[in-house]
Design an enzyme around this catalytic site. Structure first.
Site, PDB file in Angstrom:
ATOM      1  N   TYR A  18       0.597   4.388  -2.480  1.00  0.00           N
ATOM      2  CA  TYR A  18      -0.435   5.403  -2.228  1.00  0.00           C
ATOM      3  C   TYR A  18      -0.138   6.173  -0.941  1.00  0.00           C
ATOM      4  O   TYR A  18      -0.180   7.405  -0.917  1.00  0.00           O
ATOM      5  CB  TYR A  18      -1.802   4.726  -2.142  1.00  0.00           C
ATOM      6  CG  TYR A  18      -2.950   5.673  -1.920  1.00  0.00           C
ATOM      7  CD1 TYR A  18      -3.300   6.616  -2.879  1.00  0.00           C
ATOM      8  CD2 TYR A  18      -3.715   5.611  -0.752  1.00  0.00           C
ATOM      9  CE1 TYR A  18      -4.363   7.482  -2.681  1.00  0.00           C
ATOM     10  CE2 TYR A  18      -4.785   6.463  -0.552  1.00  0.00           C
ATOM     11  CZ  TYR A  18      -5.104   7.397  -1.518  1.00  0.00           C
ATOM     12  OH  TYR A  18      -6.152   8.251  -1.313  1.00  0.00           O
ATOM     13  N   GLY A  57      -9.832 -11.282   6.927  1.00  0.00           N
ATOM     14  CA  GLY A  57      -9.349 -11.477   8.289  1.00  0.00           C
ATOM     15  C   GLY A  57     -10.493 -11.875   9.203  1.00  0.00           C
ATOM     16  O   GLY A  57     -11.459 -12.537   8.801  1.00  0.00           O
ATOM     17  N   ASP A  58     -10.419 -11.427  10.467  1.00  0.00           N
ATOM     18  CA  ASP A  58     -11.463 -11.780  11.437  1.00  0.00           C
ATOM     19  C   ASP A  58     -12.638 -10.813  11.431  1.00  0.00           C
ATOM     20  O   ASP A  58     -13.617 -11.014  12.151  1.00  0.00           O
ATOM     21  CB  ASP A  58     -10.863 -11.874  12.848  1.00  0.00           C
ATOM     22  CG  ASP A  58     -10.165 -10.579  13.273  1.00  0.00           C
ATOM     23  OD1 ASP A  58     -10.341  -9.540  12.596  1.00  0.00           O
ATOM     24  OD2 ASP A  58      -9.436 -10.621  14.293  1.00  0.00           O
ATOM     25  N   ARG A  75       0.813  -1.215   0.000  1.00  0.00           N
ATOM     26  CA  ARG A  75       0.000   0.000   0.000  1.00  0.00           C
ATOM     27  C   ARG A  75       0.844   1.260   0.000  1.00  0.00           C
ATOM     28  O   ARG A  75       0.305   2.364  -0.069  1.00  0.00           O
ATOM     29  CB  ARG A  75      -0.903   0.014   1.240  1.00  0.00           C
ATOM     30  CG  ARG A  75      -1.818  -1.180   1.371  1.00  0.00           C
ATOM     31  CD  ARG A  75      -2.472  -1.237   2.741  1.00  0.00           C
ATOM     32  NE  ARG A  75      -3.414  -0.171   2.960  1.00  0.00           N
ATOM     33  CZ  ARG A  75      -4.737  -0.299   2.900  1.00  0.00           C
ATOM     34  NH1 ARG A  75      -5.264  -1.470   2.621  1.00  0.00           N
ATOM     35  NH2 ARG A  75      -5.530   0.714   3.126  1.00  0.00           N
ATOM     36  N   SER A 110     -18.618  -0.098  -0.883  1.00  0.00           N
ATOM     37  CA  SER A 110     -19.102  -0.405  -2.230  1.00  0.00           C
ATOM     38  C   SER A 110     -19.071  -1.910  -2.493  1.00  0.00           C
ATOM     39  O   SER A 110     -19.965  -2.448  -3.162  1.00  0.00           O
ATOM     40  CB  SER A 110     -18.280   0.348  -3.277  1.00  0.00           C
ATOM     41  OG  SER A 110     -16.903   0.127  -3.113  1.00  0.00           O
TER      42      SER A 110
END
Length: 417
Positions: A237, A297-298, A234, A281
């Site tokens: 960005y 994930g959880d 990431r 979305s």
């Protein structure tokens, strides 16, 4: 006459001086002056000189930010919105046009849609330019809202190398790669700051809560420097926006450009890209299509969701105010991903199934804005709750996915209630 020509010249000058002294209205008002500004030099363009006139006198001084003396009617501003055909940008354009301003939208339509602005076609106060902000552009404007940058994981991860190399002019030539139009975090910001400097416009950067990374402080305040992985998936960005903030402040401190910085937290509403990888979305589109809601994930990661009209109000207050920022603009109401999925189920389909998948790399565990600064200095705070705003978004998505005539697109009045 040849011998006395100097005498004739002096007599002519005397006559002309007497004439203009007798007709003072021919000369410019002493309260008007012309200021000449040197443009920045860019490797892709030659240096220009831009002359513009600043009027004072009876109308008072008009600044780059469009401020005028109290008691006088405010004149509509000329405003650029980069990325104005996108989700947030198009809603901002609606509000600015509604207020009486003239708006120029710059967009390359990588994520933006012309349909988001079609209702402004034919309006003499609206202009649309298909342009990539990684290339400079010359315009005469009062304010610049710089929103152009892919904001969803699907878009900014599409080619992360080019996301970051847009920072280096020389690297572009060295590796002989043509920049894709969608990757504009830093180079686009530099070009728009250069435009703001040349014409004396006020500049607003839409930064992001991603500058905080996976925060070790909760909730996040503007003075927190963040916890960003500079080599993660990431980071193209995250670091791009962090560098854009640095450039913005350097132009302010070093070159005197009037700037504003907004750090935007998760925002939702009509006109979002349907398959952009953002959680709201994703859930809405999946529920409408009768697909499982994918939780990574959880599902205990938290986010804070603000409706788009609240964000637009905050951006306008920041631009027209006297404070630079950065300001957190978000809704402090905090939801886990499972709680969000439950709200979507309640709104669309109570029988929608939840499907768990492995978590993505560097996914922040908690994200919640501290908006004390925005409340105190901008008088701003969100007013639309998730349960109020989500049905408006669902109606818009349903119409776009299925063309359901019983769920027409929301009008401007409905969207901004």
């Amino acid at each position: 006459m040849r011998e006395q020509r100097l005498v004739f010249v002096l007599v002519g000058i005397s006559i002309a001086t007497a004439f203009f002294n007798a007709r003072p209205w021919w000369s410019p008002s002493p309260n008007h002056h012309v200021q000449e500004v040197d443009a920045d030099s860019f490797p892709t363009q030659s240096t220009h000189r831009v002359a513009y006139q600043v009027h004072s006198g009876l109308m008072g001084h008009v600044s780059a930010g469009g401020r005028i003396p109290l008691g006088l009617k405010k004149k509509g501003l000329r405003i650029v919105v980069t990325g104005g055909a996108g989700f947030v940008g198009s809603h901002l354009v609606d509000r600015l046009i509604q207020r009486g301003d003239s708006v120029i939208v710059i967009d390359n339509f990588f994520t933006g849609q012309k349909e988001n602005l079609i209702h402004h076609y034919g309006n003499p106060r609206f202009e649309l330019i298909r342009h990539d902000v990684v290339e400079p552009i010359l315009l005469e404007v009062d304010q610049i809202y710089h929103l152009a940058c892919p904001a969803s994981p699907v878009h900014y991860k599409f080619n992360p190398v080019k996301t970051m190399i847009s920072f280096f002019f020389f690297f572009r030539a060295m590796v002989q790669i043509q920049l894709r139009p969608e990757f504009v975090c830093v180079l686009g910001t530099m070009n728009m700051l250069g435009l703001a400097k040349r014409v004396g416009a006020r500049f607003l950067l839409t930064s992001t809560s991603e500058v905080y990374g996976d925060p070790l402080q909760h909730p996040q305040v503007e003075t927190y420097w963040g916890n960003v992985n500079p080599i993660g998936v990431r980071s193209c960005y995250d670091e791009g926006k962090r560098t854009a903030e640095t450039l913005t402040m350097d132009y302010h401190r070093g070159l005197g450009v009037e700037v504003r910085i907004a750090r935007i937290f998760n925002t939702y509403g009509p006109r979002m890209c349907i398959d952009d990888g953002r959680v709201v979305s994703n859930f809405v589109a999946q529920a409408l299509r009768k697909e499982p809601l994918t939780v990574y994930g959880d599902g205990l990661q938290t986010r804070s969701f603000q409706y788009v009209s609240d964000l637009v109000e905050g951006l306008m207050r920041l631009m027209d105010g006297e404070h630079i920022g950065p300001f957190n603009l978000g809704n402090p109401g905090e939801f886990t991903m499972l709680e969000l999925a439950q709200v979507v189920q309640e709104t669309i389909d109570p029988n929608a199934r939840i499907e768990y998948r492995p978590n993505t790399e560097d996914d922040p565990h908690k994200r919640k804005p501290d908006i004390t600064k925005a409340k105190e200095l901008l008088g701003w705070e969100p007013t639309v709750s998730l349960r109020e705003g989500l049905p408006l978004m669902v109606s818009n998505f349903r119409q776009r996915l299925f063309g359901d005539p019983t769920h027409k697109k929301q009008t401007k009045k409905q969207i901004y209630t």
